[in-house]
Design an enzyme around this catalytic site. Structure first.
Site, PDB file in Angstrom:
ATOM      1  N   ASP A  76       0.875  -1.168   0.000  1.00 18.99           N
ATOM      2  CA  ASP A  76       0.000   0.000   0.000  1.00 18.99           C
ATOM      3  C   ASP A  76       0.913   1.219   0.000  1.00 18.99           C
ATOM      4  OD1 ASP A  76      -2.367   1.585   0.479  1.00 18.99           O
ATOM      5  OD2 ASP A  76      -3.200  -0.143   1.539  1.00 18.99           O
ATOM      6  N   ASP A 134      -2.896   4.695  -2.413  1.00 23.30           N
ATOM      7  CA  ASP A 134      -3.975   5.194  -1.568  1.00 23.30           C
ATOM      8  C   ASP A 134      -4.448   6.589  -1.976  1.00 23.30           C
ATOM      9  OD1 ASP A 134      -5.352   4.811   1.151  1.00 23.30           O
ATOM     10  OD2 ASP A 134      -4.341   6.733   1.473  1.00 23.30           O
ATOM     11  N   GLU A 170      -6.438   3.745  -5.776  1.00 31.47           N
ATOM     12  CA  GLU A 170      -7.698   3.927  -5.040  1.00 31.47           C
ATOM     13  C   GLU A 170      -8.195   5.334  -5.337  1.00 31.47           C
ATOM     14  OE1 GLU A 170      -9.721   4.272  -0.661  1.00 31.47           O
ATOM     15  OE2 GLU A 170      -7.859   5.263  -1.187  1.00 31.47           O
ATOM     16  N   HIS A 230     -10.832  -2.920   3.769  1.00 28.10           N
ATOM     17  CA  HIS A 230     -10.758  -2.456   5.154  1.00 28.10           C
ATOM     18  C   HIS A 230     -11.560  -1.184   5.410  1.00 28.10           C
ATOM     19  CE1 HIS A 230      -8.031  -0.065   2.854  1.00 28.10           C
ATOM     20  NE2 HIS A 230      -7.883   0.771   3.874  1.00 28.10           N
ATOM     21  N   ASP A 231     -12.156  -0.614   4.359  1.00 23.41           N
ATOM     22  CA  ASP A 231     -12.953   0.608   4.529  1.00 23.41           C
ATOM     23  C   ASP A 231     -14.442   0.333   4.397  1.00 23.41           C
ATOM     24  OD1 ASP A 231     -10.693   2.272   4.769  1.00 23.41           O
ATOM     25  OD2 ASP A 231     -10.557   2.561   2.600  1.00 23.41           O
TER      26      ASP A 231
HETATM   27  C1  GLC Z   1      -7.844   5.433   1.971  1.00 26.39           C
HETATM   28  C2  GLC Z   1      -7.666   4.239   2.876  1.00 26.39           C
HETATM   29  C3  GLC Z   1      -8.286   4.547   4.206  1.00 26.39           C
HETATM   30  C4  GLC Z   1      -7.575   5.738   4.788  1.00 26.39           C
HETATM   31  C5  GLC Z   1      -7.561   6.928   3.825  1.00 26.39           C
HETATM   32  C6  GLC Z   1      -6.549   7.931   4.242  1.00 26.39           C
HETATM   33  O1  GLC Z   1      -9.163   5.673   1.669  1.00 26.39           O
HETATM   34  O2  GLC Z   1      -8.173   3.089   2.271  1.00 26.39           O
HETATM   35  O3  GLC Z   1      -8.238   3.454   5.069  1.00 26.39           O
HETATM   36  O4  GLC Z   1      -8.208   6.133   5.971  1.00 26.39           O
HETATM   37  O5  GLC Z   1      -7.231   6.550   2.524  1.00 26.39           O
HETATM   38  O6  GLC Z   1      -5.248   7.449   4.025  1.00 26.39           O
END
Ligand code: GLC
Ligand code: CA
Length: 553
Positions: free
Chosen positions: A100, A201, A259, A324-325
């Site tokens: 990540d 991310d 993402e 995980h979100d």
């Molecule tokens: C992304 C991650 C999340 C995190 C956010 C800030 O959305 O998946 O878990 O809180 O970024 O880094």
């Protein structure tokens, strides 16, 4: 589609949330030696890539998504030697390692930030985004994703810094060429250590409107306005991604997953169409509350159709229902009570039937469900705590606020992995950092491995099927027209093979429209295998069946 990186089409990626996977030393926190000790589980499942949520050094304000040193391992997780061992052992098993990469922001404890905040004239002064106060207050009305203002004042500089997420996650200033160089050399360092790819991310926010206009969005109960519409998906961001691609992704031929927050398929396509030279695939981010309130099988089917059409010529898809979100998929899209097993299998069969690279989020393969803690104190997720605070501000009762937090909390997906029925599910011998779901006594890896009709075995069969089925890994998709929104009838085909599938996305039986698929199609897998499998004619609640046409038909 051109064969630039054909190997990504053969991946099944397993996401590990290291804090919750396996503790090896009794401190209640999952760690890298713990992951190594569970690699047999991953090999047995048949996956061939892991995505590790962040394992870098971090004060854990957002569980590792706030990095204080990109080239060290979080002490709680182990050492760099442990990481090297993990990487080696994964590779020996034919498992690729995807890290990540969190570069929209760092931790406020990163040395870059510590220097940047010390004065207005140091060599890293522009590594973050600093603005003067406006009328003695924050530069604008923007809200942070985790509540409160997106600006934090630092007396040493007499200025505010910008943070889209928590105030311990200051945004990096991508407009600084020197900062970009630091990031690229750090990425190169990891690639040379052996990583096979990055999941990048929150990457759709890199470029900011430098005049920082007030956001027109209605304010949150605490008075600040969400600013997503102003910072997301700007052309400058695509420019930075392409630079990253030119510098690192392409020369090293690594796998890349972005993402991104994207309003529609068109926006998503801008990150992944091959000609764009940005990412191989994208994970669209949708806030849990939006997903929970707006999701429906009909919408999902439309989205699958749209993204398939948009990318079938020159792109590829990341396929996931969980991470995980998000809430646990069987709780969100299925039924975690009466049809727990059947609906979990149906979801797996649908996802693995689609073109693209399937992702399995830890615990999904055994049907792990959402959690409801009885006190807000038991939650860890900053997002859940913010939801709770904002609800109280609107006048909701603590009970109502807790209910909402339970529903949206990202902790639903973060409770420790359920390995067996011993105390704390075999995750730790100590006190787990986040409560174990009490249903571990019947939902756990050990019992699912022993039961040939378990969800786990359904995943194993699906992953194995993909390896031998050209239609699944490379074939075209056709979504057959049926009257019900909740019935999916799909076809995957290539010159060598044709597969069909039915997925009843509801608690109601549904009649199969006549002659949808040829009579000669042979059932291969069924979500009702425990009950003897496919019976034809009427699909039972959450019934899912995959068929193959005999060769030559
Ligand atoms: C992304 C991650 C999340 C995190 C956010 C800030 O959305 O998946 O878990 O809180 O970024 O880094
Ligand atoms: Ca530990």
């Amino acid at each position: 589609m051109e064969a630039k990186k054909d190997w990504i089409k053969d991946l099944v990626i397993y996401q590990i949330y290291p804090r919750s996977f396996q503790d090896s030393n009794g401190d209640g926190i999952g760690d890298i030696p713990g992951i190594i000790s569970r690699l047999d589980h991953l090999s047995d499942l048949g996956i061939n890539a892991v995505w590790l949520s962040p394992v870098y050094r971090s004060p854990n304000d957002d569980n590792g998504y706030d990095i204080s040193d990109y080239q060290q391992i979080m002490e709680e997780f182990g050492s760099m030697q442990d990481w090297d061992q993990l990487c080696l052992q994964c590779h020996q098993r034919g498992i690729r390692v995807i890290m990540d990469l969190v570069v929209n922001h760092s931790s406020d404890e990163h040395p870059w930030f510590e220097m940047s905040k010390s004065s207005r004239s140091n060599e890293k002064s522009d590594y973050y985004i600093w603005r003067n106060p406006k009328d003695g207050k924050e530069p604008n009305n923007w809200a942070s994703v985790f509540g409160g203002s997106a600006w934090e004042y630092v007396p040493q500089r007499g200025q505010y810094y910008y943070h889209l997420f928590s105030k311990k996650q200051p945004d990096l200033n991508w407009a600084s060429p020197q900062l970009r160089e630091e990031i690229f050399s750090m990425m190169e360092w990891w690639v040379k250590k052996g990583v096979d790819g990055f999941r990048v991310d929150a990457i759709s926010y890199l470029d900011k409107p430098l005049d920082f206009p007030d956001s027109p969005a209605p304010p949150m109960p605490d008075g600040y306005s969400p600013s997503g519409c102003l910072v997301n998906g700007r052309p400058g961001t695509h420019g930075y991604i392409r630079e990253m691609n030119r510098r690192i992704f392409s020369p090293f031929n690594i796998l890349t997953v972005g993402e991104v927050a994207a309003a529609d398929t068109e926006e998503l396509t801008r990150y992944v169409a091959t000609g764009r030279e940005e990412f191989d695939m994208a994970i669209p981010f949708v806030p849990p509350v939006v997903e929970i309130n707006e999701w429906s099988p009909g919408k999902l089917r439309e989205e699958i159709a749209r993204s398939y059409d948009a990318l079938k010529q020159d792109g590829w898809w990341a396929r996931f229902f969980s991470n995980h979100d998000k809430p646990r998929q069987v709780s969100l899209y299925g039924n975690d009570q009466e049809y727990w097993e059947i609906s979990a299998k149906m979801l797996a069969m649908l996802l693995h039937f689609l073109p693209g690279t399937p992702f399995v989020y830890q615990g999904e393969e055994i049907g792990m469900t959402n959690i409801s803690f009885s006190s807000i104190e038991d939650y860890n997720d900053p997002d859940a705590k913010n939801t709770y605070r904002q609800m109280l501000l609107t006048g909701a009762s603590p009970e109502e606020a807790l209910k909402q937090a339970q529903m949206v909390s990202r902790d639903n997906a973060r409770t420790p992995m359920q390995w067996d029925s011993t105390p704390n599910a075999g995750f730790t011998t100590g006190t787990p950092w986040l409560g174990v779901n009490p249903n571990y006594r019947h939902i756990n890896v050990q019992s699912q491995k022993q039961d040939p009709f378990s969800i786990y075995h359904c995943y194993k069969s699906l992953i194995a099927l993909r390896k031998t089925s050209p239609a699944l890994s490379r074939g075209d998709l056709e979504i057959l027209e049926v009257p019900e929104d909740t019935l999916f009838v799909l076809k995957r085909s290539c010159p060598e093979e044709t597969l069909f599938s039915f997925h009843n996305f509801s608690e109601h039986p549904v009649k199969i429209p006549a002659s949808l698929i040829p009579d000669t199609a042979q059932p291969l897998l069924s979500s009702y295998d425990r009950q003897g499998g496919y019976r034809g004619d009427i699909l039972r609640p959450y019934e899912s069946v995959i068929f193959r046409l005999p060769a030559g038909e």
